[in-house]
Design an enzyme around this catalytic site. Sequence first.
Site, PDB file in Angstrom:
ATOM      1  N   ASN A 135       1.122  -0.964   0.171  1.00  0.00           N
ATOM      2  CA  ASN A 135      -0.076  -0.021   0.127  1.00  0.00           C
ATOM      3  C   ASN A 135       0.930   1.088   0.115  1.00  0.00           C
ATOM      4  O   ASN A 135       0.381   2.075  -0.327  1.00  0.00           O
ATOM      5  CB  ASN A 135      -1.330   0.086   1.424  1.00  0.00           C
ATOM      6  CG  ASN A 135      -1.203   1.271   1.378  1.00  0.00           C
ATOM      7  OD1 ASN A 135      -2.543   1.581   1.054  1.00  0.00           O
ATOM      8  ND2 ASN A 135      -0.811   2.003   2.989  1.00  0.00           N
TER       9      ASN A 135
ATOM     10  N   TYR B 219       1.711   9.558 -11.324  1.00  0.00           N
ATOM     11  CA  TYR B 219       0.940   8.965 -10.778  1.00  0.00           C
ATOM     12  C   TYR B 219       0.446   7.999 -11.109  1.00  0.00           C
ATOM     13  O   TYR B 219      -0.140   7.006 -10.558  1.00  0.00           O
ATOM     14  CB  TYR B 219       0.518  10.256  -9.467  1.00  0.00           C
ATOM     15  CG  TYR B 219      -0.941   9.405  -8.840  1.00  0.00           C
ATOM     16  CD1 TYR B 219      -0.117   8.639  -7.057  1.00  0.00           C
ATOM     17  CD2 TYR B 219      -2.425   9.494  -8.067  1.00  0.00           C
ATOM     18  CE1 TYR B 219      -1.185   8.153  -6.739  1.00  0.00           C
ATOM     19  CE2 TYR B 219      -2.723   8.767  -7.189  1.00  0.00           C
ATOM     20  CZ  TYR B 219      -2.056   8.388  -6.619  1.00  0.00           C
ATOM     21  OH  TYR B 219      -2.766   7.804  -5.486  1.00  0.00           O
TER      22      TYR B 219
ATOM     23  N   LYS C  43       0.252   4.551 -10.826  1.00  0.00           N
ATOM     24  CA  LYS C  43      -0.906   3.136 -10.543  1.00  0.00           C
ATOM     25  C   LYS C  43      -1.470   2.614 -11.069  1.00  0.00           C
ATOM     26  O   LYS C  43      -2.023   1.832 -11.048  1.00  0.00           O
ATOM     27  CB  LYS C  43      -2.069   4.936  -9.781  1.00  0.00           C
ATOM     28  CG  LYS C  43      -1.131   4.916  -8.390  1.00  0.00           C
ATOM     29  CD  LYS C  43      -1.386   3.897  -6.755  1.00  0.00           C
ATOM     30  CE  LYS C  43      -0.839   3.911  -5.764  1.00  0.00           C
ATOM     31  NZ  LYS C  43      -0.372   3.682  -4.844  1.00  0.00           N
TER      32      LYS C  43
ATOM     33  N   THR D 292      -6.530  11.684   3.617  1.00  0.00           N
ATOM     34  CA  THR D 292      -5.147  10.494   4.943  1.00  0.00           C
ATOM     35  C   THR D 292      -4.748  11.829   4.297  1.00  0.00           C
ATOM     36  O   THR D 292      -4.799  13.532   3.792  1.00  0.00           O
ATOM     37  CB  THR D 292      -4.300   9.689   4.002  1.00  0.00           C
ATOM     38  OG1 THR D 292      -4.687  10.164   2.537  1.00  0.00           O
ATOM     39  CG2 THR D 292      -5.610   8.702   4.048  1.00  0.00           C
TER      40      THR D 292
HETATM   41  N1  NAP Z   1      -5.446   9.282  -0.245  1.00  0.00           N
HETATM   42  C1  NAP Z   1      -6.147   9.257  -0.702  1.00  0.00           C
HETATM   43  O1  NAP Z   1      -7.342   9.701  -1.503  1.00  0.00           O
HETATM   44  C2  NAP Z   1      -5.823   7.521  -1.763  1.00  0.00           C
HETATM   45  C3  NAP Z   1      -7.073   7.461  -3.093  1.00  0.00           C
HETATM   46  C4  NAP Z   1      -5.808   6.598  -3.794  1.00  0.00           C
HETATM   47  C5  NAP Z   1      -5.446   5.604  -3.596  1.00  0.00           C
HETATM   48  N2  NAP Z   1      -4.340   6.425  -2.299  1.00  0.00           N
HETATM   49  C6  NAP Z   1      -3.179   5.446  -2.810  1.00  0.00           C
HETATM   50  O2  NAP Z   1      -3.151   4.649  -1.268  1.00  0.00           O
HETATM   51  C7  NAP Z   1      -2.130   4.327  -0.448  1.00  0.00           C
HETATM   52  C8  NAP Z   1      -1.656   4.800   0.760  1.00  0.00           C
HETATM   53  O3  NAP Z   1      -1.570   6.793   0.814  1.00  0.00           O
HETATM   54  P1  NAP Z   1      -2.823   7.350   2.005  1.00  0.00           P
HETATM   55  O4  NAP Z   1      -3.542   8.063   1.490  1.00  0.00           O
HETATM   56  O5  NAP Z   1      -2.887   6.344   3.177  1.00  0.00           O
HETATM   57  O6  NAP Z   1      -1.442   8.430   2.811  1.00  0.00           O
HETATM   58  P2  NAP Z   1      -0.568   8.415   3.448  1.00  0.00           P
HETATM   59  O7  NAP Z   1      -1.042   8.452   4.823  1.00  0.00           O
HETATM   60  O8  NAP Z   1       0.908   9.397   2.983  1.00  0.00           O
HETATM   61  O9  NAP Z   1       0.720   7.435   3.555  1.00  0.00           O
HETATM   62  C9  NAP Z   1       1.402   6.916   2.471  1.00  0.00           C
HETATM   63  C10 NAP Z   1       1.950   5.734   3.220  1.00  0.00           C
HETATM   64  O10 NAP Z   1       3.005   5.531   2.178  1.00  0.00           O
HETATM   65  C11 NAP Z   1       4.330   5.703   2.878  1.00  0.00           C
HETATM   66  N3  NAP Z   1       5.433   5.404   1.626  1.00  0.00           N
HETATM   67  C12 NAP Z   1       5.549   6.464   0.855  1.00  0.00           C
HETATM   68  N4  NAP Z   1       6.716   6.501   0.436  1.00  0.00           N
HETATM   69  C13 NAP Z   1       7.061   5.114   1.099  1.00  0.00           C
HETATM   70  C14 NAP Z   1       8.574   5.290   0.157  1.00  0.00           C
HETATM   71  N5  NAP Z   1       9.786   4.955  -0.252  1.00  0.00           N
HETATM   72  N6  NAP Z   1       8.854   3.629   1.549  1.00  0.00           N
HETATM   73  C15 NAP Z   1       8.035   3.400   2.807  1.00  0.00           C
HETATM   74  N7  NAP Z   1       6.671   3.927   2.345  1.00  0.00           N
HETATM   75  C16 NAP Z   1       6.555   4.494   1.668  1.00  0.00           C
HETATM   76  C17 NAP Z   1       4.152   6.106   4.110  1.00  0.00           C
HETATM   77  O11 NAP Z   1       5.371   6.437   4.887  1.00  0.00           O
HETATM   78  P3  NAP Z   1       6.772   7.115   5.229  1.00  0.00           P
HETATM   79  O12 NAP Z   1       5.917   8.662   5.014  1.00  0.00           O
HETATM   80  O13 NAP Z   1       6.701   6.679   7.034  1.00  0.00           O
HETATM   81  O14 NAP Z   1       7.044   5.879   4.673  1.00  0.00           O
HETATM   82  C18 NAP Z   1       2.556   6.286   4.459  1.00  0.00           C
HETATM   83  O15 NAP Z   1       2.882   5.213   5.579  1.00  0.00           O
HETATM   84  C19 NAP Z   1      -0.757   5.148  -1.441  1.00  0.00           C
HETATM   85  O16 NAP Z   1      -0.479   4.151  -2.195  1.00  0.00           O
HETATM   86  C20 NAP Z   1      -2.081   5.902  -2.483  1.00  0.00           C
HETATM   87  O17 NAP Z   1      -1.201   6.449  -3.086  1.00  0.00           O
HETATM   88  C21 NAP Z   1      -5.141   7.155  -1.890  1.00  0.00           C
END
Ligand code: NAP
Length: 254
Positions: A90, A157, A161, A192
């Site tokens: 994720n 992105y 994705k 988030t």
């Molecule tokens: N929020 C939305 O609207 C939305 C919609 C569709 C899909 N998504 C997807 O959902 C997933 C989770 O995102 P979120 O919305 O929950 O945002 P978030 O709270 O910013 O979470 C992102 C997570 O990814 C980790 N991460 C990022 N780069 C990394 C790296 N190089 N190595 C290890 N860990 C990494 C971050 O941890 P650290 O910073 O601690 O490394 C964090 O735990 C993502 O793949 C995002 O694209 C989000």
Amino acid sequence: MNRLNGKVAIVTGASSGIGRATAKLFAAEGAKVVVGARRGNELESLVAEIKAAGGEAAALAGDVRSEDYHKALVALAVERYGKLDIAFNNAGTLGEAGPSTEVSEQGFAEALAINLTASFLAAKHQIGEMLKHGGGSVIFTSTFVGHTVGFPGVAAYAASKSGLIGLTQALAAEFGPQNVRVNAILPGAVDTDMYRDMNDTPEKQAFVTNLHALKRVSRPEEIARSVLYLASDDASFVTGTASLVDGGLSITRT
Ligand SMILES: NC(=O)c1ccc[n+]([C@@H]2O[C@H](COP(=O)([O-])OP(=O)(O)OC[C@H]3O[C@@H](n4cnc5c(N)ncnc54)[C@H](OP(=O)(O)O)[C@@H]3O)[C@@H](O)[C@H]2O)c1
């Protein structure tokens, strides 16, 4: 309760947002959970929270771009809990956004590395372990962006994705005969850190909210419940899917 009793799971991107909510739900449903991300302090507080609620979890901080990190996460699951049944890959980033005529090669490559290549490397090592114990469930976090809806300014992105959907299908076809299910989850907007970074004004938040048929964005816990479904035996005949959990964003035209 107990839908994941006896299961061992890895959750990446567990330091915040969707990953954190899913790790907590997996643990509450009986799974032993190995959590990953770069921010070790956030992971340790998550582990403490899970343990305080009666669950079982272990953390390993690292960067998902490193193949060795994925090997180490799998090794931790096996050393601590004996096997691996579930992997929720994720961790993700928006990457370099803005007019595509100005996006750098490095910025584009970084989004691919974190969102797509890292997911492949993760699955490579996770599936190898799952095959030793009769199969498992792998879930990738994709998005509607670049699949059902094109948006300007997010080429890296969208490309990275939507690539996950091809990866999902290829792995599902390759390992289905050995009882490894592979699915992608496609959330709508979720409240988030990433969402708030992308939508940093009330106007932007109102625009995004209005895109959804439900006229709201999701809470991370709502996405976690759909991930739980894909991870659990309730989804025993579900593989190779791009599973929209988007509050009707993809069908809304008004
Ligand atoms: N929020 C939305 O609207 C939305 C919609 C569709 C899909 N998504 C997807 O959902 C997933 C989770 O995102 P979120 O919305 O929950 O945002 P978030 O709270 O910013 O979470 C992102 C997570 O990814 C980790 N991460 C990022 N780069 C990394 C790296 N190089 N190595 C290890 N860990 C990494 C971050 O941890 P650290 O910073 O601690 O490394 C964090 O735990 C993502 O793949 C995002 O694209 C989000």
